[in-house]
Design an enzyme around this catalytic site. Structure first.
Site, short mmCIF file in Angstrom:
data_model
loop_
_atom_site.label_atom_id
_atom_site.label_comp_id
_atom_site.label_asym_id
_atom_site.label_seq_id
_atom_site.Cartn_x
_atom_site.Cartn_y
_atom_site.Cartn_z
N LYS A 1 -17.55 -12.13 12.98
CA LYS A 1 -17.63 -10.71 12.66
C LYS A 1 -19.10 -10.32 12.54
O LYS A 1 -19.89 -11.07 11.95
CB LYS A 1 -16.91 -10.50 11.32
CG LYS A 1 -16.37 -9.13 11.12
CD LYS A 1 -15.28 -9.14 10.06
CE LYS A 1 -14.80 -7.74 9.82
NZ LYS A 1 -13.54 -7.68 9.10
N GLU B 1 1.26 -5.47 1.79
CA GLU B 1 1.56 -4.53 0.72
C GLU B 1 2.98 -4.70 0.20
O GLU B 1 3.25 -4.53 -0.99
CB GLU B 1 1.34 -3.08 1.20
CG GLU B 1 -0.13 -2.69 1.39
CD GLU B 1 -0.73 -3.17 2.72
OE1 GLU B 1 0.01 -3.74 3.55
OE2 GLU B 1 -1.95 -2.99 2.92
N ARG C 1 3.87 1.45 3.23
CA ARG C 1 4.48 0.22 3.69
C ARG C 1 5.48 -0.35 2.70
O ARG C 1 6.45 -0.99 3.08
CB ARG C 1 3.38 -0.84 3.85
CG ARG C 1 2.66 -0.85 5.13
CD ARG C 1 3.57 -1.40 6.18
NE ARG C 1 3.06 -1.12 7.50
CZ ARG C 1 2.18 -1.88 8.14
NH1 ARG C 1 1.74 -2.98 7.57
NH2 ARG C 1 1.79 -1.55 9.33
C1 LIG Z 1 -1.29 -1.98 6.29
C2 LIG Z 1 -2.79 -2.00 6.18
N1 LIG Z 1 -3.38 -2.46 5.05
C3 LIG Z 1 -4.72 -2.48 4.94
C4 LIG Z 1 -5.50 -2.04 5.97
C5 LIG Z 1 -7.02 -1.99 5.80
N2 LIG Z 1 -7.69 -2.87 6.74
C6 LIG Z 1 -8.27 -2.41 7.86
S1 LIG Z 1 -8.95 -3.59 8.77
C7 LIG Z 1 -8.55 -4.79 7.63
C8 LIG Z 1 -8.95 -6.21 7.86
C9 LIG Z 1 -8.48 -6.66 9.20
O1 LIG Z 1 -8.85 -7.97 9.40
P1 LIG Z 1 -8.61 -8.59 10.84
O2 LIG Z 1 -7.28 -8.21 11.36
O3 LIG Z 1 -8.91 -10.04 10.76
O4 LIG Z 1 -9.66 -7.85 11.75
P2 LIG Z 1 -11.26 -7.94 11.67
O5 LIG Z 1 -11.70 -6.68 10.98
O6 LIG Z 1 -11.65 -9.17 10.91
O7 LIG Z 1 -11.70 -7.99 13.08
C10 LIG Z 1 -7.86 -4.23 6.57
C11 LIG Z 1 -7.37 -4.95 5.41
C12 LIG Z 1 -4.85 -1.57 7.13
N3 LIG Z 1 -5.51 -1.08 8.16
N4 LIG Z 1 -3.50 -1.57 7.20
#
Ligand SMILES: Cc1ncc(C[n+]2csc(CCOP(=O)(O)OP(=O)(O)O)c2C)c(N)n1
Length: 640
Positions: free
Chosen positions: A282, A366, A394
């Site tokens: 990242k 969630e 959710r």
């Molecule tokens: C249901 C839900 N909960 C929380 C989020 C907030 N959120 C956005 S991106 C993220 C982390 C995603 O991690 P990953 O899938 O590994 O992608 P990366 O950003 O590391 O590339 C979170 C928790 C979301 N988008 N949807």
């Protein structure tokens, strides 16, 4: 001429030389950094998928083949190579490019929901549809290790595994992080794959190369190389996915475009569902992001490109919650905290530092968070689940059937409630006060300022036999508004003149309500403004106040359907109170991205619009009586 300027669509990527592709990746990183530094948005995730996205677009044929990005926050690179580079400066601006895929923007975009862990389900459906329709198309789903912690992803995998002829390629973009490092058994298993001895050997021979990127000066753009050697390049089921019967390729260095293309081409040829496990970093290629401990610039505020220093910003609601929850934790050893992969964004990092054993990051889960909270409550603790309002959607069934039905004392803290703006339709927290209205026994508080937030949180954690909710918006809180009186549980904020208009101020709309009062008073209209504090259940004192006024105006930053105003209207009708009610809230539609203030203006949640409407109503009420001399309705519009 910059290479990016020659890219009008994915096909233009195919004719590029290796050098041009390397140059293109550098240009893309440069543009990402410069744009997000001013416009804000998701930087770390996009820096991590530059090569991976180029590889996907060179191997697959979008838009004929469908690419689904899980969450969609990592789709900027995709936007840049699908003809949107010229407009990239408008990212997240009103009328400009969305921060997520957007069907109205491009035929290359499909899924714009931005709620995590859904991509594999969409992809499963798409692949089935193409098979049934006899269309020879591939579907590619890009999903992060964070999104892979969500239950829906596993429900999808369970189904995908038996669709042996689905032309479906799942790219697991494994950077080991959600915001903070991804947690749980899954994360541990992925780490095991990542660090198996063969792969470790490859890491040993990695050369780090620093490339200066045009315009960014000393920013270090390092690329991992020499990863091709020793990588597993045969299709072989592996560890984690083996039991599901899914084909697995990897791990592949996601920053080695050549290796990625090789793996993707193999997966494409296979003709059934395949997982391509890409290891990425990242924030890759931008030192300040790679070194940023909290979240590797997941979604920074405005920052200085050279240093990566974020522009200072004042405290927001979350900071005040963060402080107070620690105080609560200190006096209440039974209070535990839960986050769904958003420790810092929801302000639980301080609580975690102070009470590590009483803090649980459950992953992007969630639903699990809510039911696990029910379990914690059944076990004698009082959980506080802090979550962005939109993501609680959710867990509706879990709040209803698991928490409320069992009368569990669980407190839900809904951050970013109401209009959030920049992130578009899927991020506005405009649903909670409607969907939660139907939950028996649930109590919902909407504090108007920080003092009330502390008070209401204190009251919420005292409730041991029902779910409680405390919701507050994005951004900085307003100055405190002191009450001049109490009526039942309601704070009276203004009471002047006759009982003409009762303004019901819900939470963050209190300053608007007070402003409405000022404008009406200036027109000789008597006004009472009340803040119910607890908006569910309806306070009997509010019913009595409504009975004694000629008109009621409710103001909330929630959808108008089924919200606080709608329920008050229903309650008044049931109680035989005939006072007319004008409900002001967010129209029940998906709102395009723009600044919060611009959206509130557009949907009419401003003092001038609301006061004007109240005056129209009053004028209609007394249609026979002409407006008092010398006054026009327009006078209430602050512009005159
Ligand atoms: C249901 C839900 N909960 C929380 C989020 C907030 N959120 C956005 S991106 C993220 C982390 C995603 O991690 P990953 O899938 O590994 O992608 P990366 O950003 O590391 O590339 C979170 C928790 C979301 N988008 N949807």
């Amino acid at each position: 001429m910059p290479v990016l300027d020659q890219i009008t669509g994915p096909r233009d990527l195919r004719g590029l030389s290796e050098d041009e592709l390397t140059q293109l990746a550098a240009e893309i990183r440069d543009l990402l950094i410069r744009t997000v530094a001013t416009n804000t948005g998701h930087l770390g995730p996009n820096l991590g998928v530059v090569e991976l996205t180029l590889a996907i677009h060179r191997v697959f044929d979008s838009p004929r083949d469908k690419i689904v990005f899980d969450t969609g926050h990592q789709s900027y690179v995709h936007k840049l190579v699908t003809g949107r580079a010229p407009e990239f400066a408008t990212l997240r601006r009103e009328g400009g490019l969305s921060g997520y895929p957007s069907q109205t923007e491009s035929e290359h975009d499909l899924v714009e929901n931005s709620h995590a862990s859904t991509a594999l389900s969409y992809a499963d459906g798409l692949a089935k549809a193409f098979r049934i329709r006899g269309e020879d198309r591939h579907t590619v789903a890009v999903i992060g290790d964070g999104a892979l912690t969500g239950g829906m992803a596993w429900e999808a995998l369970n189904n995908i595994a038996i669709q042996h002829d689905s032309k479906l390629v799942i790219v697991v973009n494994d950077n080991g992080r959600s915001y903070t490092p991804t947690i749980g058994g899954l994360a541990t298993a992925l780490t095991a794959l990542r660090t198996n001895p063969r792969y470790e050997h490859v890491l040993d021979v990695v050369k780090r190369r620093l490339t200066a990127v045009p315009g960014v000066g000393p920013a270090a753009y390092d690329a991992l190389h020499a990863m091709k050697k020793g990588l597993k390049d045969a299709l072989a089921p592996q560890g984690l996915f083996e039991d599901l019967g899914l084909k697995y390729v990897g791990p592949v260095d996601g920053h080695d475009r050549g290796a990625m293309e090789h793996a993707l081409a193999q997966a494409k040829r296979f003709g059934g569902p395949v997982i391509v496990h890409a290891i990425t970093r990242k924030g890759f290629g931008y030192d300040p992001a790679e070194r940023h401990e909290a979240d590797q610039f997941h979604a920074p505020g405005p920052f200085d490109v050279q240093t990566g220093a974020e522009k200072p910003k004042g405290p927001i609601w979350t900071d005040h919650f963060a402080e107070h929850i620690v105080r609560i934790g200190e006096r209440r050893p039974d209070v535990v905290a839960i986050t769904a992969a958003m420790m810092h964004p929801v302000g639980l990092d301080g609580f975690q530092a102070r009470f590590p054993d009483r803090t649980f990051d459950v992953g992007i889960a969630e639903q699990h968070a809510a039911t696990s909270a029910a379990g914690l409550a059944m076990g004698g603790l009082h959980p506080v689940f802090a979550v962005y309002a939109t993501f609680l959607n959710r867990a509706f069934d879990q709040v209803l059937m698991d928490v409320a039905l069992h009368r569990c004392g669980v407190t839900f803290v809904l951050d970013r409630s109401g209009v959030t703006g920049d992130d578009g339709a899927s991020h506005n927290g405009m649903w909670d006060m409607s969907i939660l209205q139907v939950v028996p026994g649930l109590r919902l508080a909407a504090p108007r300022d920080v003092t009330r937030m502390r008070e209401l949180l204190d009251e919420a954690v005292e409730v041991a036999d029902a779910p409680t909710v405390v919701r507050f918006p994005k951004g900085p809180p307003p100055d405190d508004i002191e009450a001049i009186d109490r009526a039942g549980g309601c704070d009276v904020l203004v009471r002047e003149g006759d009982h003409d208009v009762l303004v019901v101020a819900v939470g963050s709309m209190a300053p608007v309500a007070v402003d409405v009062a000022r404008r009406l008073l200036a027109q000789g209209i008597g006004v009472t403004v009340v803040d119910p504090r607890w908006v569910k259940p309806v306070d009997p004192a509010l019913v009595e106040l409504a009975r004694r006024h000629r008109r009621v105006v409710t103001i909330e930053d929630n959808g108008v359907v089924g919200g606080v105003g709608a329920v008050l209207l229903q309650t008044l009708a049931a109680e035989g109170v005939r006072t007319p009610v004008r409900v002001h809230g967010i129209p029940q539609e998906f709102l395009d991205h723009a600044k919060r203030a611009a959206i509130l203006e557009r949907v009419g949640l401003t003092a001038s619009t609301i006061a004007l409407e109240a005056l129209h109503d009053i004028a209609r009420d007394s249609a026979a009586e002409p407006a008092p001399e010398g006054r026009t309705l327009l006078d209430v519009d602050g512009s005159r």
